[in-house]
Design a protein around this motif. Structure first.
Motif, PDB file in Angstrom:
ATOM      1  N   LEU A 163       0.843  -1.210   0.000  1.00 55.24           N
ATOM      2  CA  LEU A 163       0.000   0.000   0.000  1.00 55.24           C
ATOM      3  C   LEU A 163       0.876   1.258   0.000  1.00 55.24           C
ATOM      4  O   LEU A 163       0.595   2.237  -0.702  1.00 55.24           O
ATOM      5  CB  LEU A 163      -0.904  -0.014   1.233  1.00 55.24           C
ATOM      6  N   ALA A 164       1.954   1.217   0.767  1.00 51.49           N
ATOM      7  CA  ALA A 164       2.844   2.380   0.843  1.00 51.49           C
ATOM      8  C   ALA A 164       3.490   2.683  -0.497  1.00 51.49           C
ATOM      9  O   ALA A 164       3.842   3.839  -0.773  1.00 51.49           O
ATOM     10  CB  ALA A 164       3.917   2.139   1.898  1.00 51.49           C
ATOM     11  N   SER A 165       3.632   1.662  -1.343  1.00 49.32           N
ATOM     12  CA  SER A 165       4.322   1.874  -2.618  1.00 49.32           C
ATOM     13  C   SER A 165       3.580   2.869  -3.508  1.00 49.32           C
ATOM     14  O   SER A 165       4.181   3.469  -4.409  1.00 49.32           O
ATOM     15  CB  SER A 165       4.514   0.542  -3.354  1.00 49.32           C
ATOM     16  N   ILE A 166       2.271   3.072  -3.266  1.00 51.02           N
ATOM     17  CA  ILE A 166       1.506   4.049  -4.066  1.00 51.02           C
ATOM     18  C   ILE A 166       2.093   5.440  -3.916  1.00 51.02           C
ATOM     19  O   ILE A 166       2.130   6.225  -4.864  1.00 51.02           O
ATOM     20  CB  ILE A 166       0.021   4.047  -3.633  1.00 51.02           C
ATOM     21  N   ARG A 167       2.567   5.759  -2.699  1.00 52.78           N
ATOM     22  CA  ARG A 167       3.104   7.094  -2.436  1.00 52.78           C
ATOM     23  C   ARG A 167       4.630   7.151  -2.505  1.00 52.78           C
ATOM     24  O   ARG A 167       5.204   8.204  -2.316  1.00 52.78           O
ATOM     25  CB  ARG A 167       2.638   7.565  -1.054  1.00 52.78           C
ATOM     26  N   LEU A 168       5.258   6.012  -2.724  1.00 54.38           N
ATOM     27  CA  LEU A 168       6.725   5.975  -2.724  1.00 54.38           C
ATOM     28  C   LEU A 168       7.231   6.010  -4.157  1.00 54.38           C
ATOM     29  O   LEU A 168       7.620   4.986  -4.732  1.00 54.38           O
ATOM     30  CB  LEU A 168       7.223   4.728  -1.995  1.00 54.38           C
ATOM     31  N   GLU A 169       7.221   7.185  -4.747  1.00 55.18           N
ATOM     32  CA  GLU A 169       7.583   7.294  -6.159  1.00 55.18           C
ATOM     33  C   GLU A 169       9.043   6.949  -6.423  1.00 55.18           C
ATOM     34  O   GLU A 169       9.404   6.615  -7.540  1.00 55.18           O
ATOM     35  CB  GLU A 169       7.267   8.700  -6.656  1.00 55.18           C
ATOM     36  N   GLY A 170       9.875   7.047  -5.367  1.00 53.44           N
ATOM     37  CA  GLY A 170      11.282   6.737  -5.551  1.00 53.44           C
ATOM     38  C   GLY A 170      11.638   5.300  -5.257  1.00 53.44           C
ATOM     39  O   GLY A 170      12.808   4.910  -5.390  1.00 53.44           O
ATOM     40  N   ARG A 171      10.652   4.486  -4.866  1.00 53.74           N
ATOM     41  CA  ARG A 171      10.935   3.077  -4.581  1.00 53.74           C
ATOM     42  C   ARG A 171      11.439   2.414  -5.869  1.00 53.74           C
ATOM     43  O   ARG A 171      10.815   2.540  -6.935  1.00 53.74           O
ATOM     44  CB  ARG A 171       9.668   2.387  -4.077  1.00 53.74           C
ATOM     45  N   PRO A 172      12.559   1.683  -5.802  1.00 61.93           N
ATOM     46  CA  PRO A 172      13.156   1.155  -7.039  1.00 61.93           C
ATOM     47  C   PRO A 172      12.186   0.326  -7.878  1.00 61.93           C
ATOM     48  O   PRO A 172      12.175   0.451  -9.110  1.00 61.93           O
ATOM     49  CB  PRO A 172      14.317   0.304  -6.513  1.00 61.93           C
ATOM     50  N   GLU A 173      11.377  -0.515  -7.236  1.00 64.60           N
ATOM     51  CA  GLU A 173      10.454  -1.359  -8.007  1.00 64.60           C
ATOM     52  C   GLU A 173       9.399  -0.513  -8.721  1.00 64.60           C
ATOM     53  O   GLU A 173       8.996  -0.820  -9.848  1.00 64.60           O
ATOM     54  CB  GLU A 173       9.769  -2.367  -7.080  1.00 64.60           C
ATOM     55  N   VAL A 174       8.928   0.545  -8.043  1.00 67.13           N
ATOM     56  CA  VAL A 174       7.927   1.432  -8.642  1.00 67.13           C
ATOM     57  C   VAL A 174       8.540   2.193  -9.820  1.00 67.13           C
ATOM     58  O   VAL A 174       7.934   2.318 -10.886  1.00 67.13           O
ATOM     59  CB  VAL A 174       7.369   2.408  -7.589  1.00 67.13           C
ATOM     60  N   VAL A 175       9.768   2.682  -9.614  1.00 65.97           N
ATOM     61  CA  VAL A 175      10.467   3.392 -10.690  1.00 65.97           C
ATOM     62  C   VAL A 175      10.620   2.480 -11.900  1.00 65.97           C
ATOM     63  O   VAL A 175      10.375   2.887 -13.056  1.00 65.97           O
ATOM     64  CB  VAL A 175      11.853   3.867 -10.203  1.00 65.97           C
ATOM     65  N   LEU A 176      10.990   1.227 -11.638  1.00 69.48           N
ATOM     66  CA  LEU A 176      11.184   0.272 -12.731  1.00 69.48           C
ATOM     67  C   LEU A 176       9.867   0.002 -13.462  1.00 69.48           C
ATOM     68  O   LEU A 176       9.808  -0.017 -14.696  1.00 69.48           O
ATOM     69  CB  LEU A 176      11.770  -1.029 -12.182  1.00 69.48           C
ATOM     70  N   GLY A 177       8.768  -0.185 -12.698  1.00 65.55           N
ATOM     71  CA  GLY A 177       7.471  -0.444 -13.319  1.00 65.55           C
ATOM     72  C   GLY A 177       7.010   0.724 -14.187  1.00 65.55           C
ATOM     73  O   GLY A 177       6.493   0.514 -15.294  1.00 65.55           O
ATOM     74  N   LYS A 178       7.215   1.934 -13.690  1.00 65.27           N
ATOM     75  CA  LYS A 178       6.802   3.105 -14.468  1.00 65.27           C
ATOM     76  C   LYS A 178       7.631   3.234 -15.748  1.00 65.27           C
ATOM     77  O   LYS A 178       7.099   3.578 -16.816  1.00 65.27           O
ATOM     78  CB  LYS A 178       6.940   4.368 -13.617  1.00 65.27           C
TER      79      LYS A 178
END
Length: 314
Positions: free
Chosen positions: A235-250
């Motif tokens: 859930l926290a990953s929604i607001r964690l734009e710098g999280r490596p996995e989120v960056v990779l997905g985007k």
């Protein structure tokens, strides 16, 4: 899950791994007043006055609490080198989101195989490297069957800026951390591809349900995936734009190649080699892994619309 108080004196802590994550953990421990030794092959000029850099396994093993912060594919080698200098008095935890090899061994399995330590644990939850490094408020989870490990980790890391929760389900936390790392790629991908709050909520709910069944097939407790170390972390990953996995997905949703997306992520993403192995594991046990199959398609460059359709159909 409970949040025990910190009744122990500030302990000595040895952190193994001089990457971003290892440095962040060392800084977090040093803020509690612990004597921190950081085993690193790199120069760390930013740490002057904080954790002390050591180059020798024997020296870092003088600390009673050892924290493993190396990639999963380097963990066995690091533990084997460290094991010659350890005995049964050591408490060993790790903050690794990966699982080793095709057998999907947890890092706590490797600790038991390569060292004499038996009181082991893991760190998980939503806390990020930059939050630890900068001392910003966050929370993390310690999983271990041993109360003395919970107490030592709480004494070493809990501060006004960092709250440590505990769970006895070590295996559940290790699997939850690894699977959430995979699913966070999907969150980043879906956000970039245009999914709104409702669709993201649907994706997260279905993904966590699928991950809980896969973790249970590995022997973990399903409810651990539904707690802070699983649901909360994702859930926290929604607001964690710098999280490596989120960056990779985007980046993948913008049409970047996998190599280009990895470069944007900056940190190693354990989920990349893990996703196909999780799919194979689930298929072998006849557990539905539709969301993870969609993530595998994502890594192979699947078109955003087609991948989203597959995610939500899972």
């Amino acid at each position: 899950m409970s949040a025990p108080g910190s009744a122990l004196p500030a302990p000595s802590v040895g952190v193994i791994g001089g990457g971003f994550w290892g440095v962040a953990l060392a800084l977090a421990a040093s803020r509690t007043g612990a004597e921190v030794l950081l085993y690193s092959r790199r120069e760390q000029p930013q740490l002057r006055g904080g954790p002390r850099i050591v180059r020798d396994h024997a020296e870092v093993a003088r600390a009673r609490l050892l924290v493993i912060a190396v990639p999963s594919n380097a963990a066995r080698t690091a533990l084997r080198a460290l094991g010659d200098h350890m005995d049964g008095s050591h408490l060993v935890i790790h903050g690794v989101r990966g699982l080793e090899g095709e057998a999907l061994k947890t890092v706590s399995d490797l600790v038991r195989e390569e060292t004499p330590a038996r009181r082991v644990g893991a760190l998980g939850g939503p806390v990020q490297e930059d939050e630890l490094r900068e001392g910003r408020p966050s929370a993390m989870v310690c999983g271990s069957r041993f109360p003395e490990v919970h107490a030592a980790v709480t004494a070493a890391f809990q501060s006004d800026a960092l709250h440590v929760y505990t769970t006895p389900d070590l295996q559940g936390l290790e699997w939850a951390s690894a699977l959430v790392g995979c699913l966070a790629i999907g969150v980043g991908f879906a956000e970039q591809a245009g999914a709104g709050p409702g669709l993201l909520a649907a994706l997260i709910s279905r993904a966590v349900d699928s991950a809980a069944r896969i973790a249970a097939a590995a022997g973990a407790e399903e409810r651990t995936m539904l707690g802070l170390g699983g649901y909360g972390d994702l859930l926290a990953s929604i607001r964690l734009e710098g999280r490596p996995e989120v960056v990779l997905g985007k980046a993948l949703a913008r049409g970047r190649t996998l190599d280009e997306a990895v470069a944007e992520a900056r940190l190693r993403v354990e989920a990349i080699p893990l996703i196909p192995r999780v799919v194979a594991f689930a298929k072998a046990r006849r557990v539905d892994a539709g969301v993870f199959e969609a993530l595998e398609t994502t890594l192979k460059g699947g078109a955003p619309r087609a991948v989203l359709d597959r995610m939500f159909a899972a």
